[in-house]
Design a protein around this motif. Sequence first.
Motif, PDB file in Angstrom:
ATOM      1  N   PHE A 124      28.334   6.979 112.565  1.00  0.00           N
ATOM      2  CA  PHE A 124      29.076   5.554 112.156  1.00  0.00           C
ATOM      3  C   PHE A 124      28.275   4.295 111.388  1.00  0.00           C
ATOM      4  O   PHE A 124      27.766   3.815 111.669  1.00  0.00           O
ATOM      5  N   LYS A 125      29.033   3.918 110.067  1.00  0.00           N
ATOM      6  CA  LYS A 125      28.346   2.874 109.646  1.00  0.00           C
ATOM      7  C   LYS A 125      29.760   1.634 109.723  1.00  0.00           C
ATOM      8  O   LYS A 125      30.955   2.296 109.306  1.00  0.00           O
ATOM      9  N   GLU A 126      29.234   0.578 109.990  1.00  0.00           N
ATOM     10  CA  GLU A 126      30.307  -0.504 109.723  1.00  0.00           C
ATOM     11  C   GLU A 126      30.009  -1.541 108.885  1.00  0.00           C
ATOM     12  O   GLU A 126      29.462  -1.464 108.306  1.00  0.00           O
ATOM     13  N   PHE A 127      31.628  -1.591 108.107  1.00  0.00           N
ATOM     14  CA  PHE A 127      32.164  -2.378 107.267  1.00  0.00           C
ATOM     15  C   PHE A 127      31.828  -3.306 107.131  1.00  0.00           C
ATOM     16  O   PHE A 127      32.127  -5.029 106.588  1.00  0.00           O
ATOM     17  N   GLU A 128      32.884  -4.530 108.381  1.00  0.00           N
ATOM     18  CA  GLU A 128      33.490  -5.060 108.389  1.00  0.00           C
ATOM     19  C   GLU A 128      34.311  -5.358 109.590  1.00  0.00           C
ATOM     20  O   GLU A 128      34.579  -4.111 110.590  1.00  0.00           O
TER      21      GLU A 128
END
Length: 75
Positions: A8-12
């Motif tokens: 899971f990569k958070e962008f905002e």
Amino acid sequence: MKKKMLTFKEFEGDVVDIYDNFKSILRIKTKGEIDLISWTIEHERPNENVSKLVNLLDFIVGMTKAIDDHHVKMN
């Protein structure tokens, strides 16, 4: 043994506004009828004044236990 992985990569959002390079990884290893779960959280605190992610870790542990309890009740 089966191995599965989700990243899971958070962008905002709130976490990304505070921590740099936030990413969480869920690994599942299946041995027979048993699933072994591990979480890894990778992040960079911009400085020592930014708190550690203890509340998020508590949430992830609680969520994982709740999912486990749900699956145990289904069997």
